[in-house]
Design a protein around this motif. Structure first.
Motif, short mmCIF file in Angstrom:
data_model
loop_
_atom_site.label_atom_id
_atom_site.label_comp_id
_atom_site.label_asym_id
_atom_site.label_seq_id
_atom_site.Cartn_x
_atom_site.Cartn_y
_atom_site.Cartn_z
N GLU A 1 45.57 37.90 -4.31
CA GLU A 1 44.18 37.63 -4.69
C GLU A 1 44.09 36.87 -6.00
OE1 GLU A 1 40.52 36.95 -4.36
OE2 GLU A 1 41.34 38.26 -2.80
N LEU A 2 44.98 37.14 -6.93
CA LEU A 2 45.01 36.38 -8.18
C LEU A 2 45.30 34.91 -7.91
CD1 LEU A 2 46.92 38.96 -10.40
CD2 LEU A 2 44.55 38.21 -10.72
N ARG A 3 46.23 34.64 -7.01
CA ARG A 3 46.54 33.26 -6.66
C ARG A 3 45.37 32.62 -5.92
NH1 ARG A 3 51.93 31.69 -3.28
NH2 ARG A 3 52.89 32.13 -5.29
N GLN A 4 44.77 33.35 -5.01
CA GLN A 4 43.63 32.83 -4.26
C GLN A 4 42.46 32.51 -5.19
OE1 GLN A 4 43.11 31.95 -1.08
NE2 GLN A 4 40.96 31.49 -1.50
N ALA A 5 42.26 33.33 -6.21
CA ALA A 5 41.17 33.10 -7.14
C ALA A 5 41.31 31.77 -7.86
CB ALA A 5 41.10 34.24 -8.16
N VAL A 6 42.52 31.44 -8.27
CA VAL A 6 42.75 30.15 -8.91
C VAL A 6 42.44 29.01 -7.95
CG1 VAL A 6 44.52 28.65 -9.92
CG2 VAL A 6 44.47 31.09 -10.49
N GLN A 7 42.84 29.18 -6.69
CA GLN A 7 42.65 28.12 -5.71
C GLN A 7 41.18 27.90 -5.37
OE1 GLN A 7 45.15 29.57 -2.58
NE2 GLN A 7 47.04 28.94 -3.58
N ASP A 8 40.38 28.97 -5.35
CA ASP A 8 38.98 28.77 -4.95
C ASP A 8 38.02 28.73 -6.13
OD1 ASP A 8 38.41 31.47 -5.63
OD2 ASP A 8 38.71 32.15 -3.57
N GLY A 9 38.54 28.35 -7.30
CA GLY A 9 37.67 28.01 -8.41
C GLY A 9 37.16 29.15 -9.25
N ARG A 10 37.87 30.27 -9.28
CA ARG A 10 37.50 31.38 -10.16
C ARG A 10 38.49 31.46 -11.32
NH1 ARG A 10 37.96 36.15 -6.51
NH2 ARG A 10 39.21 34.76 -5.22
N GLU A 11 38.14 32.17 -12.35
CA GLU A 11 39.00 32.29 -13.54
C GLU A 11 39.51 33.72 -13.66
OE1 GLU A 11 41.32 32.45 -16.08
OE2 GLU A 11 40.63 30.37 -15.90
N PRO A 12 40.74 33.97 -13.16
CA PRO A 12 41.23 35.36 -13.10
C PRO A 12 42.20 35.73 -14.21
CG PRO A 12 42.58 33.98 -11.70
CD PRO A 12 41.61 33.05 -12.42
N ALA B 1 36.50 40.00 -6.85
CA ALA B 1 35.49 39.60 -5.87
C ALA B 1 34.18 39.22 -6.53
CB ALA B 1 35.27 40.72 -4.87
N ASP B 2 33.92 39.74 -7.73
CA ASP B 2 32.66 39.46 -8.43
C ASP B 2 32.71 38.20 -9.28
OD1 ASP B 2 31.42 41.69 -7.35
OD2 ASP B 2 31.99 43.01 -9.02
N LEU B 3 33.88 37.61 -9.44
CA LEU B 3 33.99 36.40 -10.26
C LEU B 3 33.29 35.22 -9.59
CD1 LEU B 3 37.72 36.51 -11.42
CD2 LEU B 3 35.70 37.10 -12.77
N PRO B 4 32.53 34.43 -10.34
CA PRO B 4 31.87 33.26 -9.74
C PRO B 4 32.87 32.14 -9.46
CG PRO B 4 31.47 33.31 -12.10
CD PRO B 4 32.18 34.59 -11.77
N SER B 5 32.58 31.35 -8.43
CA SER B 5 33.45 30.23 -8.06
C SER B 5 32.78 28.90 -8.40
CB SER B 5 33.75 30.27 -6.55
OG SER B 5 34.39 29.08 -6.14
N SER B 6 33.56 27.98 -8.88
CA SER B 6 33.05 26.64 -9.18
C SER B 6 33.05 25.73 -7.96
CB SER B 6 33.90 26.00 -10.28
OG SER B 6 35.26 25.85 -9.84
#
Length: 491
Positions: free
Chosen positions: A16-27, A69-74
């Motif tokens: 999920e940490l890797r996915q967050a970087v890919q879909d524009g979130r800051e983890p 899951a609550d982090l906003p995506s760019s």
């Protein structure tokens, strides 16, 4: 101790940490907390780390998954998951052929019960067709569909023994037996023992998928999911819902035959969650390849109607996937729907597939670049190396973006030739059996009949498929083709 794969929180958090970087979130802050607590990285190839985490670490992983899951995506504006949003971003979305216009093609097969006799008649006294579905073209012939089923099986079988192996391992094993570039199934005969120790075959597949062991088509999720899609259509018709797909899975799909996003969604269903939350809750695999491998039946049953195929597979895919994981399925279904007519070359099919994908999405950009590389380089090894240079360090080997790009590159470089397409797709590594299966399905459709597929590929299958899905165990590909054509001919 039983280590159930693809569901343990301590194994999900790294993905999920890797996915967050890919879909524009800051983890980064969450990642730092996980590492400070001694949390491990995601397993590189397997679905579970070798040792269970402590109770405290597992609870922390669960909490951090919720925070991620609550982090906003760019990227949300460019990569929606809802069908309305996707269509709104696709300026060239395919439109259905106007009612009353002549059929653009005729596959030449004999009429099947439910086939319309004339293009202007839909067989239901004027009842509207499904959205984006061309009113009237005849379903693909059983021969064309049999070639597609066989092609899917051949490509899957070719890739099974080297699934999870690194790219250089695949190349070393093939070269050791004079099978590079690939021209046939992998074999252990003649491979030095030291090389087999360094690059062991997929332990679950080698016994049934090496050339010396093949005796019919062994079970694989890449064939199970088209069977499930067929059951969905048989029970619920074209108007099925995502919930209908879930019910069929719970009735017919053993939980142990699910992996990655599908296993998470299955667990979420059993926990009382409903679609589309099943695709999002604690599911770091939601942009991986699972929805793509379910796309074929939706393309096969919507010949000449890529928009209808894309919309149909969207209802299937959103049980388990979001954004680019869904786009990969829509792209593939549209490609297959176009290829099923027998009237277009592979390049036209791939271009049509891109019309149902948001053009600024990561998947669209990856496919466009892969196709461009395939046109620019005569040596496919160079194409593969360029793709791996771009994606291998940042994407898991099952992620939909690099795998879809590789499939498109293989089909382009081989000009749609059957053997060339499946061999290139598998030789590119990553999810070898799934990539070979999809490339084989598309190239089989383009070939048009089982007789057009080289016998060295199809004869070992013995027209027999093993599966734990429904009543299909032992079914022949000719029978599956007839069942698929029946669903393609229904209004």
């Amino acid at each position: 101790m039983l280590r159930l794969t693809w569901v343990q929180p301590e194994d999900l958090i790294g993905h999920e940490l890797r996915q967050a970087v890919q879909d524009g979130r800051e983890p980064s802050a969450i990642a730092a907390r996980w590492r400070a607590a001694g949390g491990p990285e995601a397993p590189l190839t397997a679905g579970a780390s070798p040792r269970p985490a402590s109770r405290c670490l597992r609870l922390l992983a669960t909490d951090l998954l919720d925070e991620l899951a609550d982090l906003p995506s760019s990227l949300g504006d460019d990569e929606p998951t809802g069908l309305h949003g996707i269509r709104g971003l696709c300026p060239d979305w395919p439109t259905p052929r106007p009612a009353g216009s002549p059929a653009a093609w005729d596959d030449g097969g004999p009429p099947c019960p439910g086939d319309p006799e004339r293009p202007e008649e839909d067989g239901r006294g004027g009842t509207p067709q499904a959205p984006g579905r061309a009113p009237g073209p005849r379903a693909p012939s059983p021969a064309r569909l049999e070639a597609a089923w066989l092609g899917r099986a051949v490509g899957c079988l070719l890739g099974k023994p080297v699934e999870k192996l690194p790219l250089h391992g695949i190349r070393h094993l093939a070269r050791a037996t004079g099978n590079w570039p690939l021209t046939g199934y992998f074999t252990a005969r003649g491979v030095p023992g030291e090389l087999l120790t360094r690059y062991p075959w997929n332990r679950r597949s080698a016994a049934t998928s090496l050339a010396e062991n093949i005796d019919g088509m062994p079970e694989d999720d890449d064939l199970n999911y088209p069977l499930l899609g067929l059951i969905v259509l048989q029970r619920h018709g074209r108007s099925f819902t995502t919930t209908d797909v879930a019910r069929v899975w719970l009735d017919e799909l053993p939980a142990g035959r699910t992996f990655t996003a599908e296993r998470i969604a299955y667990r979420n269903l059993l926990g009382g969650l409903e679609p589309p939350l099943t695709a999002r809750h604690h599911n770091p695999f939601r942009e991986w390849i699972g929805a793509l491998i379910r796309a074929d039946v939706h393309g096969w049953t919507n010949p000449g109607a890529p928009a209808a195929a894309a919309e149909q597979v969207h209802r299937d895919a959103t049980l388990t996937h979001t954004a680019n994981g869904v786009y990969a399925a829509m792209f593939t279904a549209a490609v297959i729907a176009t290829a099923a007519t027998g009237a277009h070359d592979v390049h036209a099919c791939l271009r049509t597939g891109l019309t149902v994908v948001p053009p600024r999405s990561r998947l669209a950009r990856a496919v466009e670049r892969a196709v461009r590389l395939a046109h620019e380089h005569a040596d496919f090894t160079t194409v593969v190396d360029r793709l791996h240079d771009t994606y291998a360090a940042t994407h898991h080997w099952v992620h939909a973006v690099p795998n879809t790009a590789l499939i498109a590159a293989a089909l382009t470089h081989a000009d749609g030739d059957f053997a060339g397409s499946v061999c290139r797709a598998v030789s590119g590594g990553w999810d070898t059996d799934s990539n070979g299966a999809t490339a084989g399905s598309i190239a089989g459709l383009l070939a048009g009949s089982p007789a057009a597929l080289p016998e060295r590929w199809t004869a070992p299958l013995k027209n027999r498929l093993a599966t734990s899905v429904g009543d299909f165990h032992g079914t022949g590909f000719d029978t599956l083709a007839r069942l698929t054509r029946l669903e393609a001919s229904r209004p």
